[in-house]
Design a protein around this motif. Structure first.
Motif, mmCIF file in Angstrom:
data_model
loop_
_atom_site.group_PDB
_atom_site.id
_atom_site.type_symbol
_atom_site.label_atom_id
_atom_site.label_comp_id
_atom_site.label_asym_id
_atom_site.label_seq_id
_atom_site.Cartn_x
_atom_site.Cartn_y
_atom_site.Cartn_z
ATOM 1 N N LEU A 57 37.437 24.352 34.595
ATOM 2 C CA LEU A 57 36.681 23.105 34.707
ATOM 3 C C LEU A 57 35.716 23.020 33.548
ATOM 4 C CD1 LEU A 57 35.769 20.536 36.239
ATOM 5 C CD2 LEU A 57 34.157 21.976 37.502
ATOM 6 N N ASP A 58 35.763 21.925 32.825
ATOM 7 C CA ASP A 58 34.859 21.699 31.696
ATOM 8 C C ASP A 58 33.476 21.349 32.227
ATOM 9 O OD1 ASP A 58 33.614 21.175 29.353
ATOM 10 O OD2 ASP A 58 34.961 19.550 28.717
ATOM 11 N N GLU A 59 32.455 22.106 31.771
ATOM 12 C CA GLU A 59 31.084 21.860 32.243
ATOM 13 C C GLU A 59 30.587 20.476 31.838
ATOM 14 O OE1 GLU A 59 28.385 24.917 31.131
ATOM 15 O OE2 GLU A 59 29.802 26.541 31.531
ATOM 16 N N LEU A 115 31.076 14.674 37.762
ATOM 17 C CA LEU A 115 31.357 15.903 38.491
ATOM 18 C C LEU A 115 31.183 15.732 40.001
ATOM 19 C CD1 LEU A 115 29.841 18.718 36.217
ATOM 20 C CD2 LEU A 115 32.250 18.191 36.635
ATOM 21 N N MET A 116 30.224 14.905 40.426
ATOM 22 C CA MET A 116 30.014 14.713 41.861
ATOM 23 C C MET A 116 31.230 14.037 42.488
ATOM 24 S SD MET A 116 27.317 16.274 42.221
ATOM 25 C CE MET A 116 27.288 16.005 43.994
ATOM 26 N N ARG A 117 31.831 13.061 41.766
ATOM 27 C CA ARG A 117 33.026 12.422 42.292
ATOM 28 C C ARG A 117 34.191 13.415 42.327
ATOM 29 N NH1 ARG A 117 34.475 9.268 46.068
ATOM 30 N NH2 ARG A 117 36.450 8.160 45.647
ATOM 31 N N VAL A 118 34.242 14.300 41.341
ATOM 32 C CA VAL A 118 35.255 15.356 41.331
ATOM 33 C C VAL A 118 35.082 16.256 42.548
ATOM 34 C CG1 VAL A 118 36.065 17.410 40.101
ATOM 35 C CG2 VAL A 118 35.572 15.317 38.833
ATOM 36 N N LEU A 165 40.721 17.085 49.254
ATOM 37 C CA LEU A 165 41.974 17.813 49.067
ATOM 38 C C LEU A 165 41.860 19.288 49.425
ATOM 39 C CD1 LEU A 165 43.177 16.265 45.686
ATOM 40 C CD2 LEU A 165 43.725 15.549 47.996
ATOM 41 N N GLU A 166 40.669 19.688 49.905
ATOM 42 C CA GLU A 166 40.419 21.069 50.333
ATOM 43 C C GLU A 166 40.590 22.061 49.185
ATOM 44 O OE1 GLU A 166 42.732 21.986 53.756
ATOM 45 O OE2 GLU A 166 42.091 20.205 54.876
ATOM 46 N N VAL A 167 40.195 21.624 47.990
ATOM 47 C CA VAL A 167 40.175 22.532 46.833
ATOM 48 C C VAL A 167 38.755 23.087 46.742
ATOM 49 C CG1 VAL A 167 40.706 22.776 44.373
ATOM 50 C CG2 VAL A 167 41.902 21.052 45.724
ATOM 51 N N PHE A 168 38.469 24.065 47.574
ATOM 52 C CA PHE A 168 37.095 24.542 47.735
ATOM 53 C C PHE A 168 36.609 25.320 46.511
ATOM 54 C CE2 PHE A 168 38.848 24.419 52.153
ATOM 55 C CZ PHE A 168 38.167 23.272 52.547
ATOM 56 N N ASP A 169 37.528 25.957 45.778
ATOM 57 C CA ASP A 169 37.121 26.656 44.551
ATOM 58 C C ASP A 169 36.501 25.677 43.559
ATOM 59 O OD1 ASP A 169 38.037 29.004 45.550
ATOM 60 O OD2 ASP A 169 39.946 28.977 44.481
ATOM 61 N N LEU A 170 37.110 24.527 43.402
ATOM 62 C CA LEU A 170 36.602 23.530 42.467
ATOM 63 C C LEU A 170 35.263 22.979 42.930
ATOM 64 C CD1 LEU A 170 36.943 21.798 39.971
ATOM 65 C CD2 LEU A 170 38.347 20.219 41.307
#
Length: 691
Positions: A417-419, A424-427, A434-439
């Protein structure tokens, strides 16, 4: 002074030994090795300069040199004085020759001119200045006979003359000159610490024997032997070459990201608000996200039977005939119409129409998860290959925006993930849906100025992804290509292969027939080798080694341009051969079989190991497989002759040494009998006179 005391000490013989010879033949190295026991590496010996005429004054200033000058030879205490000299022919060395007891005449076995000068210049000079002084001939730098001359030349000084293989003199050349001059011959190597004691002990013997003839009253010199024979030097076995494995290729993160931007072999199409489309790949999404894994698995189970029948018919239609194209009334876009098709390609207005769908053709996902609308299959033209292919179309809810959703998908492909990413909040919100908890955690870390913690999250992400990829490979889940092999078939995933192997990328991404087919025939490849290839491409590790044939795997890996896998297989093959040899198994025939096949398939490290094994066991291998040795290529046979151990020159020297040793033993035995007979006659005559 200790030096004066040596002269005055009773029964201590002081020997002045003068060392002469051409420049750079190793005189000073030899003196240093005897006087102060220098132990330098070969390349240090070649690159480091030691001043000439080193030893003239060292006995006065160096206690170590003085102590090492004392020795006992044949029960005679001696004090050895070594004199170094200039090698220039025009220099005046009369001061060095004065009152000398023995002369050590040196040449280099890597310089034929230095041996020629022994006869034409040095022997005459020695005879002129000290005609009655004993001389011994010494061949220096013996280690150059078996050294790697390329490495030696690289280590030498820039302007030094390079040493060529043809310059190396065999031992018989030095012996011939010594025999012609009537003097003993020895060889030395400072690098191997060989022959140093032989040279100077026998030089002392030659000096003491000459002194005994002149000073016959010295009874302690009676036990001094004539210079002894020198046993030939057996070079050490060269160590086996080490199989070097290059660094493991990276996980192809950039390639995976590029695959999202240029979706070759895509099988998923996301349709967002305003009909924006994103092409993707099931295998990347399913192995990175449990949500997508469950979704695609559900689709697979529900449509397995009907989809299988449709895909088989579709593949047959695509490969066997040209599909009919219909143009709409405006004539702007062609629409693909397979026979009895229930799916239709996208039209010119970029809308996806689903007509004549069966009851299970479209699945509503709004009740399954937030953010999803529906899922169905459609025949869509891939934007990269420009070929029609079946696609799983997923319509997303209007709350899923294109930019943030594309960022989420890129994370699922690359784990990064690019800082500086915008929104980022919408991401994070889409990652939550989508339950992508790492992201989501990575976004929180960036927000909290703790982005350094994301490295551990990325590592854990790739570990889980790798485990799921292994599972998908073993179960053939979400596979889109089947390899037909000599003894079976294996299913795989085109997107992963494209990102892991340039050969696969060219095959599936080019204009080859395999790019449009779900079956690829690979002749002369076994299932075990192909399984090892796929395991490597998916995990960057070599697995399943118990069933595979290393040579076949090397051939396939070389064919697919996978040098890292070739190195791994070479390492495995050498380990297995070494293990078998240690257990007592005869591996000679197997090594001979491996040799030229490894060379043919660019397994140069394995070939080098096989060459080393044959050379270091040449006599036994040649005794068992002489025909096989003769059948090898001329280059290999030449290498065997040049690198065989023991070398030919050593075998000749050993035969000569044993022969001369027996002759000398016969001479000594005859001399002993003669002396015993003379003694018996003397005592017998004395007894008779007394009577």
């Amino acid at each position: 002074m200790d030096t004066d005391m040596d002269y005055e000490r009773p029964n201590v013989e002081t020997i002045k030994c003068v060392v002469v010879g051409d420049n750079a033949v190793g005189k000073t190295r030899l003196i240093c090795a005897r006087a102060c026991n220098t132990t330098l590496t070969q390349y240090q010996l070649l690159a480091t300069h030691v001043p000439t005429v080193w030893a003239i004054d060292q006995y006065r200033v160096c206690q170590e040199v003085l102590e090492r000058s004392r020795d006992v030879v044949d029960e005679v205490s001696v004090s050895l004085r070594l004199w170094d000299t200039f090698g220039d022919h025009h220099k005046d060395r009369r001061f060095a020759y004065g009152r000398s007891d023995v002369v050590v005449l040196c040449f280099s076995i890597a310089n034929p001119n230095s041996l020629n000068h022994v006869k034409t210049m040095w022997a005459q000079e020695i005879k002129h200045f000290c005609p009655r002084t004993p001389v011994i001939l010494v061949g220096c730098q013996l280690d150059l006979r078996y050294a790697d001359l390329e490495a030696v030349n690289r280590a030498r000084r820039p302007l030094a003359r390079p040493i060529k293989r043809g310059d190396i003199l065999p031992p018989e050349k030095g012996r011939e000159v010594a025999k012609e001059l009537g003097i003993p011959y020895y060889e030395t190597s400072v690098f191997d610490q060989f022959g140093i004691k032989d040279v100077f002990d026998n030089a002392i013997r030659a000096a003491l024997i000459s002194r005994r003839h002149l000073q016959f009253w010295k009874s302690h010199l009676k036990k001094v032997q004539r210079p002894l024979l020198q046993a030939p030097f057996l070079p050490p076995k060269a160590p086996p070459p080490v199989i070097k494995i290059p660094e493991t290729p990276s996980a192809s993160m950039n390639d995976a990201g590029d695959l999202l931007d240029n979706p070759l072999c895509s099988d998923v199409l996301f349709v967002l608000q305003d009909q924006k489309k994103i092409f993707a790949h099931k295998i990347y999404l399913a192995t990175s996200s449990s949500k997508f894994y469950d979704l695609f698995l559900m689709e697979h189970e529900e449509s397995r039977h009907s989809a299988d029948r449709y895909c088989k018919k579709l593949n047959k239609d695509l490969l066997m005939r040209t599909l009919s194209l219909d143009t709409d009334e405006d004539g702007d876009v062609a629409t693909l119409k397979p026979a009895n098709a229930c799916l239709r390609t996208s039209r010119s207005d970029d809308t996806l129409l689903t007509t004549d769908l069966s009851e299970d053709g479209c699945v509503s996902l709004s009740s399954w998860s937030k953010g999803f609308h529906s899922m169905y299959q459609e025949l869509t033209v891939n934007p990269v290959s420009n070929r029609p292919c079946p696609m799983t179309v997923i319509r997303m809810d209007s709350s899923i925006q294109y930019g943030p959703f594309k960022t989420v998908l890129r994370f699922l492909y690359t784990g990064q993930l690019d800082e500086n990413e915008k929104g980022l909040m919408r991401v994070a919100q889409i990652a939550e849906i989508l339950e992508v908890f790492d992201l989501r955690m990575m976004v929180e870390n960036i927000t909290n100025k703790e982005a350094f913690m994301n490295q551990e999250i990325t590592k854990a992400f790739h570990v889980r992804k790798a485990n799921r990829i292994k599972e998908c490979l073993s179960k053939a889940t979400f596979s889109d290509v089947t390899f037909k092999l000599d003894d079976g078939s294996i299913s795989a995933h085109k997107p992963l292969l494209i990102c892991s192997c340039e050969w696969m990328s060219a095959m599936f991404g080019g204009s080859f027939i395999e790019s449009a087919s779900n079956e690829v025939v690979l002749p002369n490849v076994s299932k075990a080798s192909m399984q090892a290839i796929l395991d490597y491409l998916y995990t960057k590790q070599l697995a399943g080694t118990s069933e595979m044939d290393p040579l076949e795997l090397i051939a396939v890996a070389n064919r697919m341009c996978l040098p890292h896998l070739v190195a791994l297989t070479e390492h495995h093959a050498v380990q297995e051969l070494t293990k078998a040899a240690v257990s007592g198994t005869d591996i000679d025939y197997e090594v001979l079989t491996y040799l030229e096949l490894a060379q043919f398939h660019n397994a140069h490290q394995l070939a080098a190991w096989c060459l080393h094994h044959v050379c270091t066991n040449y006599n036994s291998v040649c005794a068992k497989f002489r025909k096989e040795i003769k059948a090898k290529s001329p280059e290999n046979q030449e290498y065997f002759e040049r690198q065989r151990w023991p070398p030919v020159w050593y075998l000749k020297e050993e035969d000569h040494y044993q022969r001369v040793k027996k002759e000398r033993e016969k001479e000594d035995h005859a001399l002993h009998k003669h002396r015993s007979k003379r003694k018996w006659c003397f005592w017998n005559s004395s007894s008779a006179a007394f009577a």
